[in-house]
Design a protein around this motif. Sequence first.
Motif, PDB file in Angstrom:
ATOM      1  N   ILE A 172       0.812  -1.220   0.000  1.00 19.74           N
ATOM      2  CA  ILE A 172       0.000   0.000   0.000  1.00 19.74           C
ATOM      3  C   ILE A 172       0.842   1.265   0.000  1.00 19.74           C
ATOM      4  O   ILE A 172       0.528   2.237  -0.694  1.00 19.74           O
ATOM      5  N   ARG A 187      -4.652  -7.201   4.459  1.00 21.83           N
ATOM      6  CA  ARG A 187      -5.051  -5.798   4.316  1.00 21.83           C
ATOM      7  C   ARG A 187      -6.196  -5.410   5.247  1.00 21.83           C
ATOM      8  O   ARG A 187      -6.906  -4.443   5.012  1.00 21.83           O
ATOM      9  N   TRP A 228      -5.566   4.142  -2.676  1.00 23.77           N
ATOM     10  CA  TRP A 228      -6.062   3.127  -1.744  1.00 23.77           C
ATOM     11  C   TRP A 228      -7.153   3.738  -0.876  1.00 23.77           C
ATOM     12  O   TRP A 228      -7.086   4.916  -0.535  1.00 23.77           O
ATOM     13  N   ILE A 253      -3.988   7.778   0.575  1.00 23.47           N
ATOM     14  CA  ILE A 253      -4.954   6.849   1.139  1.00 23.47           C
ATOM     15  C   ILE A 253      -5.900   7.632   2.033  1.00 23.47           C
ATOM     16  O   ILE A 253      -5.495   8.550   2.748  1.00 23.47           O
ATOM     17  N   VAL A 283      -8.356  -2.165   3.766  1.00 27.97           N
ATOM     18  CA  VAL A 283      -7.823  -1.298   2.713  1.00 27.97           C
ATOM     19  C   VAL A 283      -8.057  -1.951   1.355  1.00 27.97           C
ATOM     20  O   VAL A 283      -7.698  -3.111   1.139  1.00 27.97           O
ATOM     21  N   PRO A 309      -7.958  -1.406  -3.062  1.00 31.67           N
ATOM     22  CA  PRO A 309      -7.446  -0.598  -4.179  1.00 31.67           C
ATOM     23  C   PRO A 309      -8.556   0.267  -4.744  1.00 31.67           C
ATOM     24  O   PRO A 309      -9.728  -0.125  -4.751  1.00 31.67           O
TER      25      PRO A 309
END
Length: 363
Positions: free
Chosen positions: A91, A184, A133, A99, A148, A150
């Motif tokens: 990430i 994730r 992200w 993010i 998390v 994409p």
Amino acid sequence: MDLHALIRAEAPLAEQQRALTDSVVTALVDHGVHRLIAPKRYGGAELGLPEWSREIQELSRSDASTGWTAMTTTISASLAWYLPSDAADEIFGDARALIAGTAAPLGKAVATDDGYRVTGRWGWGSAVTHCAWVIGGTITPEGPRLAVYPRADVTIHDTWHAAGLRATSSHEFSLEDAFLPYRRAVWPIGCTPGIEGPVTVFPYFSFLAAGVASVCLGVARRAIDEIEALAVEKTPQHATTRLAEQTGLQIELASMEARLSSAAAFLHEALSTAWDLAVHGTPAPDPVKARLRLACSFASGEATDVTQKAFAAGGGSSVFESSALQRCLRDAHVAAQHTVVSRRLFETYAMLRLGLQPDMSRF
């Protein structure tokens, strides 16, 4: 151009298009603002939280939506401390990647052999449109997780038509049967962090409250700047002296300064106390957490009131789109509506002090 000068120059356009301009987003990334508290391993500055708060205040002084975007992306990047190294590398390996997202556990996960399939829809997705992200709080069979995803898995819905913080692009977003590998998804309370540091000792759910309060303080500081500048130029209709020469404005301005400075000092003191404990590896006890949240709510309320008074002092000049005072008014009130700085936190602090055992699980 200086970062703050660029932010101020681009703010009217950002307001119109309900999104920060590309030049401002690029400048924020160029200056590393999105990773102020992230680990150095991922290009972060590892800034102490009291210093981070001051940075957010100054960015918000230039423009609330920019300060808010910096606040939410830096807090989101703090997950780099908590995630296992393989997920964090995936990430945060790109030092320019942004993010952001929403912690509320509105995603529903179904376990598979190697992860989960997730469906959900979230609100208040500030800055998600700029991100590679996206964080979406998710209920898994093991409990709530900050997961998390994409950006390609996420659908953004154009729902942010708001009174203030218009350029934060805080739209709703959703996922439909998206795959989430175990690596994730993390819950920052009680986990073994991927990287040890003071950030992982600091009470996680106080990050956002301190950030929102910092934005509010920065907006109020801008409002005072604006009314001071207006006062030395403006002679109100039917008056013979400038605003600056009128006793009423002078007393009001001094009161605004005293209230805002007091609120900022309280936040800095409470935040520094909790941060100093974290630096020494000591989790904050409940009284420290409650006092910090009290300071956050108090700062947000005082900042909103100060901004309202600055707007009122400007008279008819404040109401036009060309006046930053009207934008400060709207931005401050929207920021202070966030639940993490609600005046309900006053009750929690008082209940703790009075031995009534309030629920502090989200502190």
